[in-house]
Design an enzyme around this catalytic site. Structure first.
Site, PDB file in Angstrom:
ATOM      1  CG  HIS A 200      -1.861   1.122   1.284  1.00  0.00           C
ATOM      2  ND1 HIS A 200      -1.548   2.335   1.857  1.00  0.00           N
ATOM      3  CD2 HIS A 200      -3.120   1.239   0.799  1.00  0.00           C
ATOM      4  CE1 HIS A 200      -2.591   3.148   1.731  1.00  0.00           C
ATOM      5  NE2 HIS A 200      -3.556   2.509   1.089  1.00  0.00           N
ATOM      6  CG  ASP A 322      -7.833   4.405  -0.907  1.00  0.00           C
ATOM      7  OD1 ASP A 322      -7.610   3.979   0.245  1.00  0.00           O
ATOM      8  OD2 ASP A 322      -6.985   4.994  -1.587  1.00  0.00           O
TER       9      ASP A 322
HETATM   10 MN    MN Z   1      -5.498   3.263   0.395  1.00  0.00          MN
END
Ligand code: MN
Length: 362
Positions: A200, A322
């Site tokens: 990430h 997200d």
């Molecule tokens: Mn993210």
């Protein structure tokens, strides 16, 4: 702009025409199973620790310092911390399952002992959420690369004892990538467990930060993708996937741009290596196609999603939002508007995620 027609045709029940997509998502019980694969969470103890660290050592993390400002506090978004609000948001947006990732920078800024303690705490907390809301969360294990042996043990504990579904690293750990062999015990453990590693984003390494700071490009606008793509390509070039041929890596944000560049990466790599594969067994793109999958976090518009599907194959592209940094209802609507066959839709929204993260089918 997402057309209401395409949204309606894909998700709505009859008789709701005239509602906006956001109203629709609230009104209807969506029939489609959606798994969102890069959804951030945190815990108050971790944010407290980040604030204490930054108050003392802002100079060690200039990327974070630049985002929170001098003397600033780390953002304490309630959505990161509160599982009840999260479940309500998932229901509102029509998300059945979230793959949970400890929010950047995770535990990677701390000394090894504190980082291990916080990783353990985060994994316990995620495990509690998973047990309290069965079937709604598929958390990945945080770990502290600062101590590779302990990290490998914590990943194994989190997967085997707590049932977590993989491992998550927030890109660089004190300016180092997992391409360095000192971290490979971690990759060995992940490989042996047969679970994926999610890389990430976070801010670019401090040794590369200055030009980003000049125009505030260090965050999700561009620096995150540049940093994370470099991390992934460094692992390929270091021979990680010759050493661990079955290791599976997940990248968000449509592969941080790498799928767009695969032809050129191969072309230049061969030019640099007399037309061959150099010290690697295969061309760089072969590792990307075989060892990586990508999610559509923060980027669910049709051109980018379809390009990834065309380059990598429909089975390699997974839906993500997200949350809570992106608007969930809008992300679902954008993804629903991407032209796909009914079969590809099913793979994109849940079957690929079920396969990659070992999530039980509904
Ligand atoms: Mn993210």
């Amino acid at each position: 702009m997402i057309s209401r027609r395409s949204f309606l045709s894909r998700t709505a029940t009859i008789g709701v025409a005239g509602l906006l997509p956001s109203d629709l998502a609230i009104e209807q019980k969506p029939q489609r199973r959606r798994i969102a694969c890069e959804e951030g969470f945190s815990l108050p103890e971790l944010i407290d620790a980040v604030d204490l660290f930054m108050a003392k050592h802002a100079n060690r993390e200039p990327g974070i310092a630049s985002l929170i400002g001098p003397g600033g506090k780390f953002p304490r978004m309630p959505q990161l911390l509160d599982p009840v609000q999260r479940i309500a948001d998932m229901d509102r947006a029509g998300v059945a399952v979230q793959v949970l990732l400890l929010n950047s920078p995770g535990v990677q800024i701390f000394d090894a002992v504190q980082a291990n303690e916080l990783a353990r705490l985060a994994n316990e907390r995620a495990g509690e959420w998973m047990r309290r809301w069965p079937g709604r969360f598929a958390p990945l294990a945080a770990f502290a690369p600062q101590d590779p042996e302990r990290a490998a043990q914590e990943i194994e504990r989190a997967v085997k004892s707590l049932g977590l579904r993989g491992a998550i690293v927030n890109s660089n750990t004190r300016d180092a990538y997992l391409s360095e062999p000192r971290f490979w015990p971690i990759l060995e453990a992940i490989d042996a467990l047969g679970v994926p590693l999610y890389i990430h984003p976070r801010e670019p390494r401090s040794d590369m930060l200055a030009p980003y700071l000049a125009h505030n490009l260090q965050g999700a606008i561009w620096g995150y993708a540049a940093e994370t793509a470099l991390h992934a390509l460094s692992m390929i070039m270091a021979g990680v996937f010759d050493r661990f041929p079955r290791l599976r890596v997940v990248l968000g944000h449509n592969g941080e741009g790498i799928p767009f560049y695969l032809d050129r990466i191969d072309n230049r790599y061969m030019t640099m290596n007399g037309g061959g594969t150099g010290k690697l067994r295969k061309l760089p793109s072969a590792y990307f196609r075989e060892n990586f999958v990508v999610t559509t976090s923060g980027a669910n518009r049709a051109p980018a999603v379809r390009m990834c599907q065309e380059v990598l194959g429909v089975e390699k592209v997974l839906f993500a939002i997200d949350y809570p940094f992106e608007k969930d209802v809008e992300a679902v609507a954008a993804a629903e508007a991407v032209p796909m066959s009914a079969r590809d839709d099913e793979q994109f929204f849940h079957r690929n995620a079920e396969r990659v993260f070992g999530i039980a089918a509904a």
